[in-house]
Write a protein that holds these residues in place. Sequence first.
Motif, PDB file in Angstrom:
ATOM      1  N   MET A 190       0.832  -1.207   0.000  1.00  0.00           N
ATOM      2  CA  MET A 190       0.000   0.000   0.000  1.00  0.00           C
ATOM      3  C   MET A 190       0.867   1.257   0.000  1.00  0.00           C
ATOM      4  O   MET A 190       0.599   2.211  -0.729  1.00  0.00           O
ATOM      5  N   ARG A 191       1.904   1.255   0.813  1.00  0.00           N
ATOM      6  CA  ARG A 191       2.817   2.409   0.879  1.00  0.00           C
ATOM      7  C   ARG A 191       3.607   2.539  -0.420  1.00  0.00           C
ATOM      8  O   ARG A 191       3.797   3.620  -0.941  1.00  0.00           O
ATOM      9  N   ARG A 192       4.036   1.382  -0.957  1.00  0.00           N
ATOM     10  CA  ARG A 192       4.886   1.377  -2.148  1.00  0.00           C
ATOM     11  C   ARG A 192       4.127   1.808  -3.392  1.00  0.00           C
ATOM     12  O   ARG A 192       4.663   2.476  -4.272  1.00  0.00           O
ATOM     13  N   MET A 193       2.830   1.413  -3.495  1.00  0.00           N
ATOM     14  CA  MET A 193       2.063   1.646  -4.720  1.00  0.00           C
ATOM     15  C   MET A 193       0.918   2.628  -4.527  1.00  0.00           C
ATOM     16  O   MET A 193       0.023   2.717  -5.368  1.00  0.00           O
ATOM     17  N   ASN A 194       0.926   3.351  -3.408  1.00  0.00           N
ATOM     18  CA  ASN A 194      -0.102   4.364  -3.136  1.00  0.00           C
ATOM     19  C   ASN A 194      -1.519   3.802  -3.219  1.00  0.00           C
ATOM     20  O   ASN A 194      -2.412   4.372  -3.847  1.00  0.00           O
ATOM     21  N   ILE A 195      -1.726   2.660  -2.594  1.00  0.00           N
ATOM     22  CA  ILE A 195      -3.054   2.038  -2.498  1.00  0.00           C
ATOM     23  C   ILE A 195      -3.603   2.378  -1.116  1.00  0.00           C
ATOM     24  O   ILE A 195      -2.924   2.194  -0.103  1.00  0.00           O
ATOM     25  N   ASP A 196      -4.833   2.898  -1.062  1.00  0.00           N
ATOM     26  CA  ASP A 196      -5.348   3.357   0.224  1.00  0.00           C
ATOM     27  C   ASP A 196      -6.342   2.400   0.875  1.00  0.00           C
ATOM     28  O   ASP A 196      -6.925   2.719   1.914  1.00  0.00           O
ATOM     29  N   ASP A 197      -6.547   1.202   0.275  1.00  0.00           N
ATOM     30  CA  ASP A 197      -7.478   0.242   0.864  1.00  0.00           C
ATOM     31  C   ASP A 197      -6.968  -1.168   0.589  1.00  0.00           C
ATOM     32  O   ASP A 197      -6.870  -1.605  -0.565  1.00  0.00           O
ATOM     33  N   MET A 198      -6.638  -1.910   1.657  1.00  0.00           N
ATOM     34  CA  MET A 198      -6.090  -3.261   1.521  1.00  0.00           C
ATOM     35  C   MET A 198      -7.041  -4.203   0.784  1.00  0.00           C
ATOM     36  O   MET A 198      -6.609  -5.133   0.092  1.00  0.00           O
ATOM     37  N   ARG A 199      -8.341  -3.977   0.915  1.00  0.00           N
ATOM     38  CA  ARG A 199      -9.324  -4.879   0.314  1.00  0.00           C
ATOM     39  C   ARG A 199      -9.207  -4.963  -1.207  1.00  0.00           C
ATOM     40  O   ARG A 199      -9.576  -5.961  -1.821  1.00  0.00           O
ATOM     41  N   LEU A 200      -8.684  -3.903  -1.817  1.00  0.00           N
ATOM     42  CA  LEU A 200      -8.504  -3.908  -3.273  1.00  0.00           C
ATOM     43  C   LEU A 200      -7.563  -5.025  -3.725  1.00  0.00           C
ATOM     44  O   LEU A 200      -7.662  -5.514  -4.853  1.00  0.00           O
ATOM     45  N   LEU A 201      -6.647  -5.432  -2.850  1.00  0.00           N
ATOM     46  CA  LEU A 201      -5.667  -6.453  -3.215  1.00  0.00           C
ATOM     47  C   LEU A 201      -6.272  -7.839  -3.316  1.00  0.00           C
ATOM     48  O   LEU A 201      -5.671  -8.743  -3.903  1.00  0.00           O
ATOM     49  N   TYR A 202      -7.468  -8.035  -2.750  1.00  0.00           N
ATOM     50  CA  TYR A 202      -8.062  -9.370  -2.700  1.00  0.00           C
ATOM     51  C   TYR A 202      -9.317  -9.521  -3.555  1.00  0.00           C
ATOM     52  O   TYR A 202      -9.881 -10.611  -3.634  1.00  0.00           O
ATOM     53  N   GLU A 203      -9.774  -8.457  -4.171  1.00  0.00           N
ATOM     54  CA  GLU A 203     -11.067  -8.500  -4.864  1.00  0.00           C
ATOM     55  C   GLU A 203     -10.973  -9.003  -6.300  1.00  0.00           C
ATOM     56  O   GLU A 203     -11.982  -9.164  -6.975  1.00  0.00           O
ATOM     57  N   ASN A 204      -9.757  -9.237  -6.811  1.00  0.00           N
ATOM     58  CA  ASN A 204      -9.554  -9.779  -8.166  1.00  0.00           C
ATOM     59  C   ASN A 204     -10.228  -8.941  -9.253  1.00  0.00           C
ATOM     60  O   ASN A 204     -10.730  -9.483 -10.240  1.00  0.00           O
ATOM     61  N   ASP A 205     -10.245  -7.650  -9.066  1.00  0.00           N
ATOM     62  CA  ASP A 205     -10.827  -6.741 -10.049  1.00  0.00           C
ATOM     63  C   ASP A 205      -9.719  -6.364 -11.054  1.00  0.00           C
ATOM     64  O   ASP A 205      -8.763  -5.683 -10.709  1.00  0.00           O
ATOM     65  N   LEU A 206      -9.866  -6.838 -12.294  1.00  0.00           N
ATOM     66  CA  LEU A 206      -8.823  -6.607 -13.293  1.00  0.00           C
ATOM     67  C   LEU A 206      -8.637  -5.131 -13.617  1.00  0.00           C
ATOM     68  O   LEU A 206      -7.553  -4.702 -14.015  1.00  0.00           O
ATOM     69  N   ARG A 207      -9.680  -4.334 -13.438  1.00  0.00           N
ATOM     70  CA  ARG A 207      -9.552  -2.889 -13.658  1.00  0.00           C
ATOM     71  C   ARG A 207      -8.520  -2.296 -12.701  1.00  0.00           C
ATOM     72  O   ARG A 207      -7.796  -1.358 -13.057  1.00  0.00           O
ATOM     73  N   PHE A 208      -8.472  -2.863 -11.505  1.00  0.00           N
ATOM     74  CA  PHE A 208      -7.479  -2.409 -10.530  1.00  0.00           C
ATOM     75  C   PHE A 208      -6.123  -3.071 -10.781  1.00  0.00           C
ATOM     76  O   PHE A 208      -5.079  -2.399 -10.853  1.00  0.00           O
TER      77      PHE A 208
END
Length: 339
Positions: free
Chosen positions: A317-335
Motif C-alpha cells: 500500500m505504501r509502495r504503490m499508493n493504495i489506500d485500501d487493503m481490500r482492493l488487493l483481494y477482490e480480483n478486479d482486473l480494472r485495478f
Amino acid sequence: MKEQLLATKEKAKEALAGAGSLAELEDIRIALLGKKGELTAVLRGMGALSAEERPVIGQLANEVRSFIEGGIEEKKASLASAAREAKLKEERLDVTMKGRMPVLGKKHPLNIVLDEVKDIFVGMGFSIAEGPEVEYDYYNFEALNIPKDHPARDTQDTFYINDNVVLRSQTSSVQIRVMENQKPPIRVIAPGRVYRSDAVDATHSPVFHQIEGLVVDKGITMGDLKGTLETFMKTLYGNDAVLRFRPHHFPFTEPSAEVDVSCFVCGGKGCRVCKGEGFIELLGAGMVHPKVLERCGIDTSVYSGFAFGLGLERIVMRRMNIDDMRLLYENDLRFLNQF
C-alpha cells in the motif's frame, strides 16, 4: 449350395462398391456375416452335404468369407481416407490471416513487492526460509515465550484446528524451526501467509502476508536492527521515508519496539488511512528474548540476535499508493491491470 455361395459373393461385391459411409459398411457386414447373415445361413446347411461335397463347399465358403472380410477392410480404409481428406479441406488454415495474441498474465502487486523485498534482503546477506501454514501450537506460541496462559494469546485471535494445531498467526514459527536446525550465524527472512481473526477494514484482513526477519550472531545490538530496517525502508520507499520507533512489549523480544513509517497518503498530516496519526504501523521488532534463544539451544553468553515482522500488504500500500487493503483481494482486473 455352390450357386448360393457364388451369388452371395456377387451380392457382396455390388454392395461394397456402393457403400458410401462406415455406417452402410457395418450394415453390409451384419447382413452377410452376422449371426442371421446370408453366408451364415448357407453354412448351416452344410450338415446335409455328402462327405465328398463337404470339403469342396467348405473351401469355397472360406474363400467367400475371406473375400467379404477383405473387401470390408479395404472399403473401410478407403472411406476413412476420404473422410480425412474432406476434413482437411474444410479445416484449411489460412496462413495469411492475422493471428490473435493470447492474453498474458501479470504479477500480482503483492508478488511484485515481495520480490523487491526479497532482493533487498538477499542483497544484505539474508537467505529465504519457509515453513508450514498449519502449525503446531508449540512453534506458534510456546517456543516464542508465549505459554498457554499468557495474555498475548487473547490478543492474537488465533484460528485453532485443535488444542495443539493452529493456522499460524505469524511466521515467527519459521524462525524457531531455523534456529533448531541451523547454528549461528543466522540471517533469514520468512515470508508467508498468516491468519488472524481481524475485522476487515482498509488496513486489516483475517488473511494476510507477513515477512519475518531474524539475525543471530556474536555482538548483535539494537543499533544493528535499526540500521537494517532503515536501509530496507529507504531502499524500498526512497530516502524521504521516515521511520518512527516506539517502545513496546512482545513476549519473544526484549527490548521491543513498534516501527511506523510516514503515511503515504497524507505525508504525515493525518488522514483516514493513518487514522489521523500521520504514520502507519508497519512492523514489530526487537532483540530476541534470551529464553527463545536458549529454548533453541543457542548459548546466550556468546550470541544475541534481533527479529522483526512486517505485513506485506501494508508495504504494498505504501509502495504503490493504495489506500485500501481490500482492493488487493477482490480480483478486479480494472485495478490489477494498473500494475
